[in-house]
Design a protein around this motif. Structure first.
Motif, PDB file in Angstrom:
ATOM      1  N   ALA A  84       0.836  -1.206   0.000  1.00 12.32           N
ATOM      2  CA  ALA A  84       0.000   0.000   0.000  1.00 12.32           C
ATOM      3  C   ALA A  84       0.871   1.256   0.000  1.00 12.32           C
ATOM      4  CB  ALA A  84      -0.917   0.008   1.225  1.00 12.32           C
ATOM      5  N   GLN A  85       1.945   1.200   0.762  1.00 15.44           N
ATOM      6  CA  GLN A  85       2.865   2.343   0.827  1.00 15.44           C
ATOM      7  C   GLN A  85       3.462   2.621  -0.549  1.00 15.44           C
ATOM      8  OE1 GLN A  85       4.513   3.537   4.095  1.00 15.44           O
ATOM      9  NE2 GLN A  85       5.480   5.150   2.926  1.00 15.44           N
ATOM     10  N   ALA A  86       3.845   1.543  -1.248  1.00 19.52           N
ATOM     11  CA  ALA A  86       4.413   1.697  -2.584  1.00 19.52           C
ATOM     12  C   ALA A  86       3.395   2.351  -3.515  1.00 19.52           C
ATOM     13  CB  ALA A  86       4.845   0.343  -3.134  1.00 19.52           C
ATOM     14  N   MET A  87       2.115   1.960  -3.365  1.00 21.45           N
ATOM     15  CA  MET A  87       1.085   2.530  -4.237  1.00 21.45           C
ATOM     16  C   MET A  87       0.802   3.984  -3.876  1.00 21.45           C
ATOM     17  SD  MET A  87      -1.439  -0.779  -4.441  1.00 21.45           S
ATOM     18  CE  MET A  87      -2.510  -0.310  -5.795  1.00 21.45           C
ATOM     19  N   ILE A  88       0.776   4.270  -2.590  1.00 21.65           N
ATOM     20  CA  ILE A  88       0.534   5.649  -2.140  1.00 21.65           C
ATOM     21  C   ILE A  88       1.652   6.566  -2.640  1.00 21.65           C
ATOM     22  CG2 ILE A  88       0.638   7.124  -0.055  1.00 21.65           C
ATOM     23  CD1 ILE A  88      -2.113   6.029  -0.435  1.00 21.65           C
ATOM     24  N   ASN A  89       2.875   6.047  -2.657  1.00 19.30           N
ATOM     25  CA  ASN A  89       4.002   6.854  -3.123  1.00 19.30           C
ATOM     26  C   ASN A  89       3.902   7.213  -4.599  1.00 19.30           C
ATOM     27  OD1 ASN A  89       5.343   7.087  -0.684  1.00 19.30           O
ATOM     28  ND2 ASN A  89       6.467   5.172  -0.959  1.00 19.30           N
ATOM     29  N   GLN A  90       2.998   6.552  -5.327  1.00 18.29           N
ATOM     30  CA  GLN A  90       2.805   6.886  -6.742  1.00 18.29           C
ATOM     31  C   GLN A  90       1.700   7.924  -6.950  1.00 18.29           C
ATOM     32  OE1 GLN A  90       2.205   3.004  -8.473  1.00 18.29           O
ATOM     33  NE2 GLN A  90       4.289   2.994  -9.276  1.00 18.29           N
ATOM     34  N   GLU A  94      -9.048   3.973  -3.336  1.00 19.90           N
ATOM     35  CA  GLU A  94      -8.824   2.883  -4.284  1.00 19.90           C
ATOM     36  C   GLU A  94      -7.681   1.979  -3.822  1.00 19.90           C
ATOM     37  OE1 GLU A  94      -8.468   4.204  -8.429  1.00 19.90           O
ATOM     38  OE2 GLU A  94      -7.549   2.246  -8.828  1.00 19.90           O
ATOM     39  N   VAL A  95      -6.609   2.604  -3.354  1.00 20.24           N
ATOM     40  CA  VAL A  95      -5.484   1.816  -2.842  1.00 20.24           C
ATOM     41  C   VAL A  95      -5.974   0.938  -1.695  1.00 20.24           C
ATOM     42  CG1 VAL A  95      -3.299   1.945  -1.590  1.00 20.24           C
ATOM     43  CG2 VAL A  95      -3.704   3.466  -3.522  1.00 20.24           C
ATOM     44  N   PHE A  96      -6.750   1.548  -0.800  1.00 18.90           N
ATOM     45  CA  PHE A  96      -7.250   0.821   0.367  1.00 18.90           C
ATOM     46  C   PHE A  96      -8.098  -0.382  -0.062  1.00 18.90           C
ATOM     47  CE2 PHE A  96     -10.363   0.077   3.724  1.00 18.90           C
ATOM     48  CZ  PHE A  96      -9.533  -0.037   4.832  1.00 18.90           C
ATOM     49  N   GLU A  97      -8.989  -0.143  -1.018  1.00 21.45           N
ATOM     50  CA  GLU A  97      -9.890  -1.220  -1.446  1.00 21.45           C
ATOM     51  C   GLU A  97      -9.132  -2.340  -2.153  1.00 21.45           C
ATOM     52  OE1 GLU A  97     -12.828   0.978  -3.549  1.00 21.45           O
ATOM     53  OE2 GLU A  97     -14.085   1.228  -1.757  1.00 21.45           O
ATOM     54  N   THR A  98      -8.184  -1.942  -3.022  1.00 20.91           N
ATOM     55  CA  THR A  98      -7.413  -2.959  -3.747  1.00 20.91           C
ATOM     56  C   THR A  98      -6.641  -3.840  -2.777  1.00 20.91           C
ATOM     57  OG1 THR A  98      -7.108  -1.273  -5.439  1.00 20.91           O
ATOM     58  CG2 THR A  98      -5.790  -3.270  -5.638  1.00 20.91           C
ATOM     59  N   ILE A  99      -5.972  -3.193  -1.842  1.00 22.14           N
ATOM     60  CA  ILE A  99      -5.108  -3.932  -0.918  1.00 22.14           C
ATOM     61  C   ILE A  99      -5.924  -4.861  -0.018  1.00 22.14           C
ATOM     62  CG2 ILE A  99      -3.638  -3.629   1.116  1.00 22.14           C
ATOM     63  CD1 ILE A  99      -2.146  -3.234  -1.463  1.00 22.14           C
ATOM     64  N   THR A 100      -7.066  -4.370   0.475  1.00 20.07           N
ATOM     65  CA  THR A 100      -7.848  -5.220   1.376  1.00 20.07           C
ATOM     66  C   THR A 100      -8.485  -6.379   0.601  1.00 20.07           C
ATOM     67  OG1 THR A 100      -9.625  -3.591   1.171  1.00 20.07           O
ATOM     68  CG2 THR A 100      -8.303  -3.518   3.168  1.00 20.07           C
ATOM     69  N   ALA A 101      -8.860  -6.123  -0.677  1.00 21.54           N
ATOM     70  CA  ALA A 101      -9.409  -7.217  -1.482  1.00 21.54           C
ATOM     71  C   ALA A 101      -8.338  -8.271  -1.754  1.00 21.54           C
ATOM     72  CB  ALA A 101      -9.961  -6.673  -2.800  1.00 21.54           C
ATOM     73  N   ASN A 102      -7.111  -7.810  -2.027  1.00 22.35           N
ATOM     74  CA  ASN A 102      -5.998  -8.733  -2.250  1.00 22.35           C
ATOM     75  C   ASN A 102      -5.748  -9.605  -1.027  1.00 22.35           C
ATOM     76  OD1 ASN A 102      -5.468  -7.846  -4.801  1.00 22.35           O
ATOM     77  ND2 ASN A 102      -3.830  -6.453  -4.191  1.00 22.35           N
ATOM     78  N   ALA A 103      -5.852  -8.981   0.138  1.00 25.91           N
ATOM     79  CA  ALA A 103      -5.598  -9.723   1.369  1.00 25.91           C
ATOM     80  C   ALA A 103      -6.621 -10.848   1.507  1.00 25.91           C
ATOM     81  CB  ALA A 103      -5.654  -8.787   2.574  1.00 25.91           C
ATOM     82  N   ALA A 104      -7.866 -10.533   1.116  1.00 29.01           N
ATOM     83  CA  ALA A 104      -8.910 -11.553   1.194  1.00 29.01           C
ATOM     84  C   ALA A 104      -8.596 -12.719   0.257  1.00 29.01           C
ATOM     85  CB  ALA A 104     -10.264 -10.937   0.851  1.00 29.01           C
ATOM     86  N   ASP A 105      -7.896 -12.430  -0.867  1.00 30.60           N
ATOM     87  CA  ASP A 105      -7.524 -13.484  -1.808  1.00 30.60           C
ATOM     88  C   ASP A 105      -6.248 -14.219  -1.399  1.00 30.60           C
ATOM     89  OD1 ASP A 105      -9.670 -12.770  -3.281  1.00 30.60           O
ATOM     90  OD2 ASP A 105      -8.566 -11.644  -4.805  1.00 30.60           O
ATOM     91  N   GLY A 106      -5.672 -13.825  -0.291  1.00 30.49           N
ATOM     92  CA  GLY A 106      -4.487 -14.528   0.199  1.00 30.49           C
ATOM     93  C   GLY A 106      -3.188 -14.072  -0.434  1.00 30.49           C
ATOM     94  N   LEU A 107      -3.184 -12.878  -1.047  1.00 27.03           N
ATOM     95  CA  LEU A 107      -1.946 -12.407  -1.665  1.00 27.03           C
ATOM     96  C   LEU A 107      -0.947 -11.905  -0.625  1.00 27.03           C
ATOM     97  CD1 LEU A 107      -2.893 -10.499  -4.928  1.00 27.03           C
ATOM     98  CD2 LEU A 107      -2.647 -12.927  -4.499  1.00 27.03           C
ATOM     99  N   SER A 108      -1.464 -11.478   0.520  1.00 26.27           N
ATOM    100  CA  SER A 108      -0.598 -10.864   1.526  1.00 26.27           C
ATOM    101  C   SER A 108      -0.300 -11.845   2.649  1.00 26.27           C
ATOM    102  CB  SER A 108      -1.289  -9.631   2.111  1.00 26.27           C
ATOM    103  OG  SER A 108      -0.641  -9.219   3.275  1.00 26.27           O
ATOM    104  N   THR A 109       0.874 -11.670   3.275  1.00 29.10           N
ATOM    105  CA  THR A 109       1.191 -12.485   4.450  1.00 29.10           C
ATOM    106  C   THR A 109       0.310 -12.082   5.628  1.00 29.10           C
ATOM    107  OG1 THR A 109       2.833 -10.875   5.136  1.00 29.10           O
ATOM    108  CG2 THR A 109       3.627 -12.728   3.842  1.00 29.10           C
ATOM    109  N   GLY A 110      -0.234 -10.858   5.574  1.00 30.30           N
ATOM    110  CA  GLY A 110      -1.008 -10.351   6.707  1.00 30.30           C
ATOM    111  C   GLY A 110      -0.125  -9.888   7.851  1.00 30.30           C
TER     112      GLY A 110
END
Lengths: 432, 348
Positions: free
Chosen positions: A213-219, A241-257
């Motif tokens: 999310a930080q990387a995306m915010i920096n853009q 948008e960044v918030f929604e994308t990242i939280t949706a990704n987490a639900a898909d298991g992309l993040s370590t959490g």
């Protein structure tokens, strides 16, 4: 040691007692020395300078080199584990008016909050250093009255670091040029992630929701604050948008959490916890340290959505120091292009100095840990791809903390994405 | 000395008065009054000495307390009624506005809940375990000094080091505690995420550090209990446990109350352990283990509003007083009631 072991018990006890006594004396003496005159000088009369940094600046060998060059100055480095810790310490001692190191490193995220206290820092402007840095780096450190309060160290052009061995397992290309073709924008990066976690379910795609999310915010050029530093985080659709994308990704298991810099996050480098991460230059040193012994790391010359800059720092000389002249000299030396290239070779901190950028010592440098990747060339390319430097006002760091916490709450299941967004809005209101 | 010099002096005085012209002083009267006055002065000095000296001797503590105790307290109150930034310094007088803003902040109430929860989870087991531990150490053990020293060992370790060690122990994913739990066949506990689990983890650090210390204080009190009381009790057929509950605990009541009060004060001010429990230092993503002192620190150093932080400091001060009084009352009553039951057997 051997003689101690051989002697009688009583002597050992006496030795221990005197050792404890000496320790107590030493600590009390150190505590008392805080305000004393001999602070800042060593026993043999040399001037002692301290340099406070965080994470990895790559200064260890440089400081040794400087100490060897100087007859009357001894330099010591104080390293904080995280930027947060370093920031807390800096604020506390700035408010107290004493106790700061002779040179304090400052990260760009809270740079503008400190610019408001520019009186607390020595004006470092000097004809010798004119034109040394990239324009934007230098401008950000110059006050409206023309005082230069920080010497730029590094910038954070980002690539994508990845584990080639895990990519192979998931049937993804492993060659860094092929990988670069995959990650041209965030959608394709996340899509590759969904494929990956399908094939390798025990490993996440990226290291942390917060870092991505930080990387995306920096853009985002104006993310949390607009040009006049009015807080716009609540209304800004790009932030949402960044918030929604990242939280949706987490639900898909992309993040370590996990949260970056936590103990579990550090441990996950050793446990195939994740396959990729957004990788500013200074992160290379962090990865190498945390993933010591792990083979397969590589870096791709690409960053989703073009280019991005994450972090980078300045060296400042607090006005409260006793040896500001000597400190300025040291800061000038440490941030000279030749030295910054050495720091880059040690820990990957990418130079913000113009002359360093096309120096063959930089462009030709490779990193053994990252599969001998030409990191100098890759990061120089990445730096060129950065379209603009995101605006960060005085409240950026505080809002960013609240933003990161909201994402973490969703990761940890304490709140749904909607609830977390609402409480993020409440947190912004609280910051005032 | 005093009596001797008083007796000698008039002789010299009369000798002197014979030389001096008569009438300048009423003969006999002058020296006598002089002596009286001098003696009275001496006496007054002695009285003053007796009365004042003790206070002079204890005054360093109070002077020091005035400087390092009362002054910060007063100054904090002064800061709390002003707008006061960490770096910008004193602003306008704002009355009780800071207190209002603190009481309206949901994180204040959240922090209060966490503080009380962690306090209960730490202080209650701490005092009970310390009591039991002291009871065990009070028996005829082999290598007694070793045992007594070893319970104090955790106290020597710096809280920051404790937090680091326990931080590794309580890792959510890669911690030792969870590895053991999973080995037994249970689900891993999310120590840093779940509110109660995080409170238990933090309380365990606090207890690890303070239980031995309290046990030693209680042990010192226990050793002052006359041994013949135990003898008569065992003649009456009282077992070890019965003796402990009915003799030891009531006899060391003042010390127990002291331990309870000090651990209350400490328990409500827990900072280092939860502060170092994660790297952010805000008590978790949902502030699920942010205590009042951490909240105070957040306001002062993250929000950089010293006015509000000082208001929290004063509120915390009042809360601690209330809790300490409540505990004093409760523990007095509890200890008092056990005493009544046992007095018949114990009182001599």
């Amino acid at each position: 040691m051997q003689t101690v072991r051989k002697t009688q018990k009583t002597r050992r006890v006496r030795l221990a007692t005197s050792a404890i006594l000496a320790l107590t004396l030493a600590t009390t003496a150190a505590a008392c020395g805080g305000g004393g005159d001999d602070e800042g000088t060593t026993a043999d009369g040399k001037i002692k300078l301290t340099v406070a940094t965080f994470n990895e600046f790559g200064y260890e060998e440089l400081i040794e080199e400087y100490n060897a060059m100087q007859d009357d100055v001894v330099v010591e480095q104080k390293k904080a584990g995280t930027a947060n810790e370093h920031q807390d310490n800096l604020y506390t001692k700035l408010a107290a008016g004493s106790g700061l190191s002779d040179i304090e490193a400052v990260e760009v995220d809270w740079w503008s909050a400190l610019m408001e206290e520019s009186d607390a820092f020595v004006d470092l402007s000097d004809p010798e250093v004119e034109g040394r840095w990239l324009d934007w780096k230098n401008e950000a450190a110059t006050t409206p009255d023309g005082a230069l309060i920080g010497y730029g160290t590094d910038i954070g052009p980002e690539g994508i670091c990845y584990r080639a061995d895990l990519f192979e397992k998931a049937g993804l290309p492993t060659d860094r040029d092929k990988v670069a073709e995959l990650f041209t924008d965030w959608d394709s990066y996340f899509e590759a992630g969904r494929q990956f976690v399908d094939k390798v379910p025990d490993t996440a795609w990226y290291d942390s929701s917060g870092g991505t999310a930080q990387a995306m915010i920096n853009q985002v050029e104006y993310s949390f604050e607009d040009e006049d530093n009015t807080v716009i985080a609540a209304e800004n659709p790009e932030v949402k948008e960044v918030f929604e994308t990242i939280t949706a990704n987490a639900a898909d298991g992309l993040s370590t959490g996990l949260t970056q810099w936590s103990e579990d996050w550090t441990a996950s480098f050793q446990d195939n916890g994740f396959a990729t991460m957004a990788c500013p230059g200074w992160m290379l040193g962090v990865i190498e340290g945390n993933a010591a012994g792990v083979e397969g790391w590589d870096i791709a010359n690409v960053f989703p959505g073009g280019g991005g800059n994450w972090g980078g720092s300045y060296l400042t000389v607090p006005a409260q120091g006793e040896h500001t002249e000597e400190s300025k000299e040291l800061a000038k030396w440490l941030t000279a292009p030749e030295q910054q290239i050495k720091a880059f070779q040690a820990k990957g901190t990418f130079p913000s100095q113009v002359d360093a950028l096309d120096d063959p010592a930089l462009t030709g440098s490779t990193n053994e840990f990252f599969n001998d990747a030409p990191t100098g060339e890759i990061l120089a390319d990445r730096a060129e791809a950065v379209p603009f430097i995101a605006h960060k006002g005085p409240k950026f760091a505080d809002i960013n903390t609240a933003f990161q916490q909201a994402i973490q709450r969703v990761d940890e299941g304490q709140e749904s994405a909607d609830e977390a967004w609402d409480s993020f809005l409440a947190d912004i209101g609280r910051l005032g | 000395m005093k009596a001797g010099s008083a007796a000698v002096q008039p002789v010299g005085d009369t000798g002197a008065s014979s030389v001096s012209p008569a009438g300048s002083r009423p003969p006999g009267q002058g020296p006598r009054r002089d002596v009286d006055e001098r003696a009275a002065w001496r006496q007054r000095l002695t009285m003053l000495d007796v009365k004042v000296t003790p206070y002079v001797f204890v005054s360093p503590f109070f002077l020091l307390f005035l400087v390092v105790g009362m002054f910060p307290l007063g100054y904090t109150a002064w800061v709390s009624v002003h707008e006061w930034g960490l770096l910008s310094g004193q602003g306008a007088f704002s009355g009780l506005d800071n207190y209002r803003r603190v009481l309206e902040d949901r994180y204040f109430w959240n922090a209060l809940r966490n503080t009380i929860s962690i306090f209960l989870l730490s202080s209650v087991p701490q005092v009970l375990i310390a009591l039991a531990l002291a009871g065990l150490l009070d028996t005829q053990l082999r290598a007694r000094t070793l045992w007594r020293m070893s319970v104090l060992l955790p106290f020597v370790v710096a809280p920051a080091a404790v937090a680091l060690i326990f931080g590794n122990l309580y890792g959510d994913r890669y911690g030792l505690a969870n590895e053991v739990i999973q080995w037994i066949g249970l689900d891993p506990i999310r120590w840093h995420v779940d509110t109660l689990a995080s409170h238990v983890a933090i309380a365990s650090m606090v207890n690890w550090r303070w239980t031995g210390y309290n046990a030693l204080i209680l042990l010192a009190a226990m050793q002052a209990v006359p041994r013949d009381v135990y003898e008569s009790a065992s003649l009456d057929g009282a077992g070890r446990v019965r003796q402990f509950v009915s003799i030891t605990v009531p006899m060391i009541r003042p010390t127990v109350i002291f331990v309870i009060i000090t651990s209350t004060i400490g328990g409500l001010q827990i900072f280092a352990e939860p502060r170092l429990f994660d790297t952010q230092g805000l008590g978790g993503a949902d502030r699920q283990y942010q205590t009042l002192t951490m909240y105070l620190w957040e306001l002062g150093w993250r929000v950089r509003d010293l006015g509000m932080a000082s208001a929290v400091a004063w509120l915390l001060f009042l809360i601690i007083i209330v809790f300490a009084l409540l505990n004093l009352l409760l523990s007095r009553r509890a200890a008092g009631s056990t005493k009544k039951i046992t007095t018949k057997g114990v009182r001599r």
